[in-house]
Design a protein around this motif. Structure first.
Motif, PDB file in Angstrom:
ATOM      1  N   UNK A 203      -4.846 -15.403  -3.865  1.00 59.13           N
ATOM      2  CA  UNK A 203      -3.903 -15.626  -4.954  1.00 59.13           C
ATOM      3  C   UNK A 203      -4.276 -14.694  -6.107  1.00 59.13           C
ATOM      4  N   UNK A 204      -3.331 -13.869  -6.497  1.00 57.88           N
ATOM      5  CA  UNK A 204      -3.531 -12.919  -7.600  1.00 57.88           C
ATOM      6  C   UNK A 204      -2.517 -13.253  -8.681  1.00 57.88           C
ATOM      7  N   UNK A 205      -2.998 -13.699  -9.819  1.00 54.72           N
ATOM      8  CA  UNK A 205      -2.139 -14.064 -10.954  1.00 54.72           C
ATOM      9  C   UNK A 205      -1.048 -15.049 -10.529  1.00 54.72           C
ATOM     10  N   UNK A 206      -1.418 -16.009  -9.683  1.00 53.87           N
ATOM     11  CA  UNK A 206      -0.484 -17.030  -9.250  1.00 53.87           C
ATOM     12  C   UNK A 206       0.400 -16.643  -8.071  1.00 53.87           C
ATOM     13  N   UNK A 207       0.246 -15.422  -7.568  1.00 52.67           N
ATOM     14  CA  UNK A 207       1.055 -14.936  -6.447  1.00 52.67           C
ATOM     15  C   UNK A 207       0.183 -14.866  -5.199  1.00 52.67           C
ATOM     16  N   UNK A 208       0.643 -15.457  -4.108  1.00 53.30           N
ATOM     17  CA  UNK A 208      -0.095 -15.410  -2.847  1.00 53.30           C
ATOM     18  C   UNK A 208       0.112 -14.074  -2.150  1.00 53.30           C
ATOM     19  N   UNK A 209      -0.990 -13.385  -1.890  1.00 52.68           N
ATOM     20  CA  UNK A 209      -0.979 -12.132  -1.133  1.00 52.68           C
ATOM     21  C   UNK A 209      -1.565 -12.417   0.244  1.00 52.68           C
ATOM     22  N   UNK A 210      -0.842 -12.070   1.289  1.00 54.40           N
ATOM     23  CA  UNK A 210      -1.345 -12.189   2.646  1.00 54.40           C
ATOM     24  C   UNK A 210      -2.351 -11.057   2.864  1.00 54.40           C
ATOM     25  N   UNK A 211      -3.455 -11.356   3.556  1.00 56.74           N
ATOM     26  CA  UNK A 211      -4.481 -10.356   3.840  1.00 56.74           C
ATOM     27  C   UNK A 211      -4.511 -10.117   5.351  1.00 56.74           C
ATOM     28  N   UNK A 212      -4.296  -8.866   5.751  1.00 63.64           N
ATOM     29  CA  UNK A 212      -4.326  -8.484   7.168  1.00 63.64           C
ATOM     30  C   UNK A 212      -5.446  -7.484   7.407  1.00 63.64           C
ATOM     31  N   UNK A 213      -6.270  -7.768   8.396  1.00 60.46           N
ATOM     32  CA  UNK A 213      -7.315  -6.849   8.830  1.00 60.46           C
ATOM     33  C   UNK A 213      -6.840  -6.237  10.143  1.00 60.46           C
ATOM     34  N   UNK A 214      -6.532  -4.937  10.109  1.00 60.48           N
ATOM     35  CA  UNK A 214      -6.014  -4.277  11.309  1.00 60.48           C
ATOM     36  C   UNK A 214      -6.269  -2.780  11.229  1.00 60.48           C
ATOM     37  N   UNK A 215      -6.132  -2.119  12.364  1.00 65.94           N
ATOM     38  CA  UNK A 215      -6.322  -0.671  12.385  1.00 65.94           C
ATOM     39  C   UNK A 215      -5.126  -0.014  11.713  1.00 65.94           C
ATOM     40  N   UNK A 216      -5.392   0.806  10.714  1.00 62.88           N
ATOM     41  CA  UNK A 216      -4.332   1.476   9.959  1.00 62.88           C
ATOM     42  C   UNK A 216      -4.245   2.947  10.347  1.00 62.88           C
ATOM     43  N   UNK A 217      -3.041   3.424  10.439  1.00 66.84           N
ATOM     44  CA  UNK A 217      -2.785   4.828  10.746  1.00 66.84           C
ATOM     45  C   UNK A 217      -2.562   5.593   9.440  1.00 66.84           C
TER      46      UNK A 217
ATOM     47  N   UNK B 262     -11.186  -4.526   0.369  1.00 70.30           N
ATOM     48  CA  UNK B 262     -10.409  -5.700  -0.035  1.00 70.30           C
ATOM     49  C   UNK B 262     -10.425  -5.849  -1.556  1.00 70.30           C
ATOM     50  N   UNK B 263     -11.588  -5.703  -2.160  1.00 67.01           N
ATOM     51  CA  UNK B 263     -11.677  -5.807  -3.625  1.00 67.01           C
ATOM     52  C   UNK B 263     -10.847  -4.700  -4.282  1.00 67.01           C
ATOM     53  N   UNK B 264     -10.918  -3.495  -3.753  1.00 65.12           N
ATOM     54  CA  UNK B 264     -10.137  -2.375  -4.286  1.00 65.12           C
ATOM     55  C   UNK B 264      -8.642  -2.709  -4.250  1.00 65.12           C
ATOM     56  N   UNK B 265      -8.157  -3.210  -3.125  1.00 67.30           N
ATOM     57  CA  UNK B 265      -6.736  -3.530  -2.993  1.00 67.30           C
ATOM     58  C   UNK B 265      -6.363  -4.726  -3.866  1.00 67.30           C
ATOM     59  N   UNK B 266      -7.289  -5.657  -4.059  1.00 68.99           N
ATOM     60  CA  UNK B 266      -7.052  -6.770  -4.985  1.00 68.99           C
ATOM     61  C   UNK B 266      -6.856  -6.245  -6.407  1.00 68.99           C
ATOM     62  N   UNK B 267      -7.645  -5.250  -6.795  1.00 62.69           N
ATOM     63  CA  UNK B 267      -7.489  -4.668  -8.134  1.00 62.69           C
ATOM     64  C   UNK B 267      -6.112  -4.019  -8.257  1.00 62.69           C
TER      65      UNK B 267
END
Length: 106
Positions: free
Chosen positions: A7-21, A60-65
């Motif tokens: 939850x970021x500022x009251x908004x739920x962000x889904x977190x996906x761990x997957x191979x990215x292209x 994950x922390x970077x993307x949270x920022x």
């Protein structure tokens, strides 16, 4: 290992761990590596699963920022958002790692 949502500022962000292209053929040819991204319109954070556990956590922390910057409205006002996000996320990651923050929930 990672939470399924944050939850970021009251908004739920889904977190996906997957191979990215890579985002584009140009990046693929230049051997750029996509560590993660924050997709604000769908409130999703994706983190590349092929990295070490430590890099996954840092990313994950970077993307949270990025999410924090977006939810606060700062992302549209800054020309150097990625540089600011890089700096903030590195010190935030280390601060979170080095300290016990359970007192906040008490």
């Amino acid at each position: 290992m990672l939470p399924k949502k944050i939850k970021i500022a009251g908004v739920n962000y889904k977190v996906d761990l997957k191979e990215l292209m890579p985002l584009s053929e140009l990046e693929r040819n230049d051997c750029h590596f996509q560590m993660g991204w924050c997709i604000e319109p769908t409130t999703t954070i994706e983190v590349n699963s092929v990295m070490s556990k430590e890099k996954i956590k840092q990313t994950l922390i970077h993307e949270m920022v990025h999410g924090l910057m977006h939810e606060s409205g700062l992302d549209s006002e800054l020309e150097n958002e990625e540089e600011i996000t890089n700096r903030l996320s590195l010190v935030l990651y280390q601060t979170l790692k080095d300290n016990d923050f359970t007192f906040i929930r008490k």
